[in-house]
Design a protein around this motif. Structure first.
Motif, short mmCIF file in Angstrom:
data_model
loop_
_atom_site.label_atom_id
_atom_site.label_comp_id
_atom_site.label_asym_id
_atom_site.label_seq_id
_atom_site.Cartn_x
_atom_site.Cartn_y
_atom_site.Cartn_z
N SER A 7 8.19 4.56 22.67
CA SER A 7 7.89 4.72 24.10
C SER A 7 7.88 3.37 24.82
O SER A 7 7.61 3.31 26.02
N GLU A 8 8.17 2.28 24.14
CA GLU A 8 8.14 0.96 24.74
C GLU A 8 9.05 0.86 25.96
O GLU A 8 8.68 0.28 26.98
N GLY A 9 10.23 1.43 25.89
CA GLY A 9 11.15 1.41 27.03
C GLY A 9 10.57 2.14 28.23
O GLY A 9 10.68 1.67 29.37
N ASP A 10 9.94 3.28 28.00
CA ASP A 10 9.32 4.03 29.10
C ASP A 10 8.21 3.21 29.76
O ASP A 10 8.03 3.26 30.96
N THR A 11 7.48 2.46 28.96
CA THR A 11 6.39 1.63 29.48
C THR A 11 6.95 0.46 30.29
O THR A 11 6.47 0.18 31.38
N MET A 12 7.96 -0.20 29.78
CA MET A 12 8.50 -1.40 30.43
C MET A 12 9.26 -1.10 31.71
O MET A 12 9.33 -1.95 32.61
N VAL A 13 9.83 0.09 31.83
CA VAL A 13 10.68 0.41 32.97
C VAL A 13 9.94 0.30 34.30
O VAL A 13 10.52 -0.03 35.31
N GLY A 14 8.64 0.50 34.30
CA GLY A 14 7.87 0.45 35.53
C GLY A 14 7.28 -0.91 35.86
O GLY A 14 6.54 -1.04 36.83
N GLY A 25 -2.16 -13.68 35.06
CA GLY A 25 -1.53 -12.92 36.14
C GLY A 25 -0.70 -11.77 35.61
O GLY A 25 -0.75 -10.65 36.14
N ALA A 26 0.06 -12.03 34.55
CA ALA A 26 0.87 -10.98 33.94
C ALA A 26 0.00 -9.89 33.33
O ALA A 26 0.27 -8.69 33.49
N LEU A 27 -1.06 -10.29 32.64
CA LEU A 27 -1.97 -9.31 32.03
C LEU A 27 -2.66 -8.46 33.08
O LEU A 27 -2.77 -7.24 32.94
N GLN A 28 -3.13 -9.10 34.14
CA GLN A 28 -3.78 -8.36 35.22
C GLN A 28 -2.80 -7.33 35.81
O GLN A 28 -3.17 -6.18 36.03
N TYR A 29 -1.59 -7.76 36.06
CA TYR A 29 -0.58 -6.86 36.61
C TYR A 29 -0.34 -5.67 35.67
O TYR A 29 -0.34 -4.52 36.10
N CYS A 30 -0.16 -5.95 34.39
CA CYS A 30 0.09 -4.89 33.41
C CYS A 30 -1.09 -3.92 33.35
O CYS A 30 -0.91 -2.70 33.31
N HIS A 31 -2.30 -4.46 33.34
CA HIS A 31 -3.48 -3.60 33.27
C HIS A 31 -3.60 -2.73 34.52
O HIS A 31 -4.00 -1.56 34.44
N GLN A 32 -3.23 -3.27 35.69
CA GLN A 32 -3.24 -2.47 36.91
C GLN A 32 -2.23 -1.33 36.83
O GLN A 32 -2.40 -0.30 37.46
N LYS A 33 -1.18 -1.52 36.04
CA LYS A 33 -0.16 -0.49 35.83
C LYS A 33 -0.48 0.38 34.60
O LYS A 33 0.39 1.10 34.11
N SER A 34 -1.71 0.27 34.09
CA SER A 34 -2.17 1.04 32.92
C SER A 34 -1.33 0.75 31.68
O SER A 34 -1.07 1.63 30.86
#
Length: 157
Positions: free
Chosen positions: A69-76, A131-140
């Motif tokens: 599911s990594e691709g599904d996660t990264m696409v957003g 910054g990257a981690l915060q962004y990713c966490h905001q995107k669940s």
């Protein structure tokens, strides 16, 4: 974004183990970059544009289902400090994640080569990571294996 192959052949070609003909019709593998428990990572060149990309190859199988599911996660994800996913190519036996090539190598190698980092550079990279981690966490989205070996450095100035 996704391109499902109608290629029925699963025979692998020489040096490009893990790459099926449907993949090799569009990309030329330049070299191996690394491997994980369920993946191979290769540097490749898109045949039409000449752009270098990183290809993460995941063999399909029940034992690595969570990784598929990594691709599904990264696409957003769209952030300057998160590697961009360009394309997901699915064939009968593999999933190929075609991603941006940062070009500067692993963060770990940079730390070792320079005998450590200057404090100012270290602060800058740490802020980029946060910054990257915060962004990713905001995107669940959560990265389950954060370490310098899994971080890359952009070769651009």
């Amino acid at each position: 974004m996704s391109c499902k192959s109608s290629e029925s052949s699963v025979a692998l070609r020489g040096q490009s183990a893990g790459c099926e003909p449907a993949f090799e019709d569009h990309y030329m593998v330049l070299q191996d970059i690394g491997a994980g428990a369920f993946t191979q990572v290769k540097l490749a060149r898109h045949l039409l544009t000449g752009v270098e990309v990183v290809v993460k190859i995941l063999a399909k199988g029940a034992s690595n289902f969570p990784f598929l599911s990594e691709g599904d996660t990264m696409v957003g994800l769209d952030h300057p400090n998160v590697i961009h996913l360009f394309q997901v190519m699915e064939t009968e036996n593999y999933i190929h994640l075609i991603m941006e090539h940062a070009g500067g190598g692993q963060r770990w190698d940079l730390i070792l080569e320079t005998d450590g980092m200057q404090e100012e550079d270290s602060h800058k990279m740490f802020r980029q990571n946060l910054g990257a981690l915060q962004y990713c966490h905001q995107k669940s989205t959560v990265h389950l294996d954060l370490k310098p070996e899994n971080m890359v450095v952009d070769a651009r100035p």
